[in-house]
Design a protein around this motif. Structure first.
Motif, PDB file in Angstrom:
ATOM      1  N   LEU A 176      10.058   0.791   7.710  1.00 24.39           N
ATOM      2  CA  LEU A 176      11.081   1.672   7.151  1.00 24.39           C
ATOM      3  C   LEU A 176      10.592   3.113   7.032  1.00 24.39           C
ATOM      4  CD1 LEU A 176      12.279  -0.707   4.285  1.00 24.39           C
ATOM      5  CD2 LEU A 176      13.447  -0.255   6.449  1.00 24.39           C
ATOM      6  N   ALA A 177       9.282   3.284   6.846  1.00 27.78           N
ATOM      7  CA  ALA A 177       8.693   4.618   6.672  1.00 27.78           C
ATOM      8  C   ALA A 177       7.375   4.654   7.438  1.00 27.78           C
ATOM      9  CB  ALA A 177       8.468   4.909   5.194  1.00 27.78           C
ATOM     10  N   PRO A 178       7.414   4.971   8.748  1.00 28.55           N
ATOM     11  CA  PRO A 178       6.227   4.877   9.600  1.00 28.55           C
ATOM     12  C   PRO A 178       5.051   5.733   9.144  1.00 28.55           C
ATOM     13  CG  PRO A 178       8.216   5.058  10.930  1.00 28.55           C
ATOM     14  CD  PRO A 178       8.629   5.304   9.516  1.00 28.55           C
ATOM     15  N   HIS A 179       5.312   6.819   8.410  1.00 28.45           N
ATOM     16  CA  HIS A 179       4.225   7.710   7.992  1.00 28.45           C
ATOM     17  C   HIS A 179       3.624   7.316   6.644  1.00 28.45           C
ATOM     18  CE1 HIS A 179       4.947  10.436  11.308  1.00 28.45           C
ATOM     19  NE2 HIS A 179       6.226  10.435  11.011  1.00 28.45           N
ATOM     20  N   LEU A 180       4.074   6.208   6.067  1.00 25.44           N
ATOM     21  CA  LEU A 180       3.608   5.798   4.743  1.00 25.44           C
ATOM     22  C   LEU A 180       2.116   5.474   4.762  1.00 25.44           C
ATOM     23  CD1 LEU A 180       4.760   4.989   1.858  1.00 25.44           C
ATOM     24  CD2 LEU A 180       4.714   2.641   2.709  1.00 25.44           C
ATOM     25  N   GLY A 181       1.370   6.065   3.825  1.00 21.51           N
ATOM     26  CA  GLY A 181      -0.026   5.678   3.649  1.00 21.51           C
ATOM     27  C   GLY A 181      -0.108   4.327   2.962  1.00 21.51           C
ATOM     28  N   VAL A 182      -1.132   3.534   3.302  1.00 21.82           N
ATOM     29  CA  VAL A 182      -1.278   2.202   2.714  1.00 21.82           C
ATOM     30  C   VAL A 182      -2.703   2.023   2.189  1.00 21.82           C
ATOM     31  CG1 VAL A 182      -1.268  -0.288   3.135  1.00 21.82           C
ATOM     32  CG2 VAL A 182       0.476   1.166   4.209  1.00 21.82           C
ATOM     33  N   VAL A 183      -2.802   1.623   0.928  1.00 23.38           N
ATOM     34  CA  VAL A 183      -4.103   1.297   0.328  1.00 23.38           C
ATOM     35  C   VAL A 183      -4.013  -0.109  -0.243  1.00 23.38           C
ATOM     36  CG1 VAL A 183      -5.772   1.848  -1.490  1.00 23.38           C
ATOM     37  CG2 VAL A 183      -4.601   3.702  -0.265  1.00 23.38           C
ATOM     38  N   PHE A 184      -4.948  -0.982   0.157  1.00 23.86           N
ATOM     39  CA  PHE A 184      -5.043  -2.314  -0.425  1.00 23.86           C
ATOM     40  C   PHE A 184      -6.073  -2.282  -1.544  1.00 23.86           C
ATOM     41  CE2 PHE A 184      -3.761  -3.642   3.999  1.00 23.86           C
ATOM     42  CZ  PHE A 184      -2.487  -4.050   3.639  1.00 23.86           C
ATOM     43  N   LEU A 185      -5.624  -2.496  -2.784  1.00 26.69           N
ATOM     44  CA  LEU A 185      -6.506  -2.617  -3.937  1.00 26.69           C
ATOM     45  C   LEU A 185      -6.553  -4.098  -4.258  1.00 26.69           C
ATOM     46  CD1 LEU A 185      -8.146  -1.285  -6.238  1.00 26.69           C
ATOM     47  CD2 LEU A 185      -5.999  -1.138  -7.535  1.00 26.69           C
TER      48      LEU A 185
END
Length: 215
Positions: free
Chosen positions: A76-85
Motif C-alpha cells: 500500500l505504501a512502497p516507500h514505507l520504512g520497516v523496523v522489526f523490533l
C-alpha cells in the motif's frame, strides 16, 4: 525559522508494557507515534495515519504476523520504512527480514540505548537512498530523484516554503512534506547538523542548474 519535518511511526506490539515503554521512548525522540496491538489494527490505520515507518514485532500473537503486516503495508505504501523490533534471535530474524527490502532489525531482548532504535528507524527510511560518501556527486544524486521530486527540489531552490509549494501544486501540505523529506533523504542532507537541509539541497541543485526562478 526552517519548517520541521516530524516522522510518523506506526508501532505494533502486543505486549502492553513493551508497547507503552517503547511508545514513550519514540515520542521522546521526536516522532509522532500511533501504537496498536494487532496487525489488523495497524492495517486499518495505514491510510488515515499515513506513517513513514512501521516498527513491529514479528510474533504478534495472531495472524497476520509482523512480516506479513510489513508486506501488506509495503504493497500500500512502497516507500514505507520497516523496523522489526523482535525477541527472535538475530539469525532467525535475518531470515524473516530478507522478504522485506531494506528492513532493519533490532533485538528486543538486548537493546538498551534508545539511540539504537532511533538509528534503525532513520536507516529504514534511507535504505534505498543512502549515498556513499565521497562517491556520488550532485548530478548522480539528483538523477536518483523522480521527476516529481526534481520539481519539488527546483521549488525549494527557488526559495518556496512547503506551504507555498502545496499552494502552487495543489497538493496537500502533508504530501509536500513527505516529498520534501524524501528529497532530503536521497540527497543525503536530512541530518546535516551544520546547515539547514533546505539550504544544502538548494545548493546541490544550484551548482548544476543555477538558481531557478519561482516557476
Amino acid at each position: 525559522m526552517p519548517e520541521k519535518w516530524t516522522r510518523r511511526v506506526l508501532f505494533v506490539e502486543d505486549q502492553q508494557i513493551v508497547s507503552v515503554l517503547v511508545g514513550e521512548l519514540l515520542v521522546a525522540a521526536g516522532f509522532l507515534v500511533k501504537s496498536v496491538a494487532t496487525a489488523a489494527d495497524a492495517v486499518d490505520l495505514l491510510e488515515d495515519f499515513d506513517p513513514d515507518v512501521l516498527v513491529t514485532d514479528i510474533e504478534l500473537g495472531s495472524r497476520p504476523d509482523g512480516v506479513e503486516l510489513a508486506m501488506i503495508a509495503r504493497s500500500l505504501a512502497p516507500h514505507l520504512g520497516v523496523v522489526f523490533l523482535t525477541s527472535f534471535t538475530r539469525a532467525a530474524t535475518t531470515g524473516f527480514g530478507r522478504t522485506i527490502t531494506g528492513a532493519v532489525t533490532v533485538d528486543k531482548l538486548t537493546f538498551s540505548d534508545p539511540s539504537e532504535l532511533v538509528a534503525a528507524i532513520e536507516a529504514s527510511v534511507r535504505a534505498d537512498a543512502t549515498p556513499v560518501p565521497g562517491v556520488e556527486g550532485d548530478e548522480e544524486l539528483i538523477d536518483r530523484l523522480t521527476p516529481h521530486q526534481r520539481r519539488i527540489l527546483s521549488l525549494i531552490a527557488a526559495g518556496l516554503s512547503n506551504r507555498e509549494i502545496a499552494e502552487r501544486s495543489g497538493a496537500s501540505l502533508r504530501a509536500v512534506e513527505r516529498s520534501v523529506s524524501r528529497v532530503f533523504d536521497t540527497l543525503g542532507v536530512s541530518h546535516v547538523s551544520a546547515i539547514n537541509p533546505r539550504v544544502a539541497a538548494a545548493n546541490r541543485y544550484s551548482r548544476l542548474f543555477g538558481r531557478p526562478s519561482e516557476q
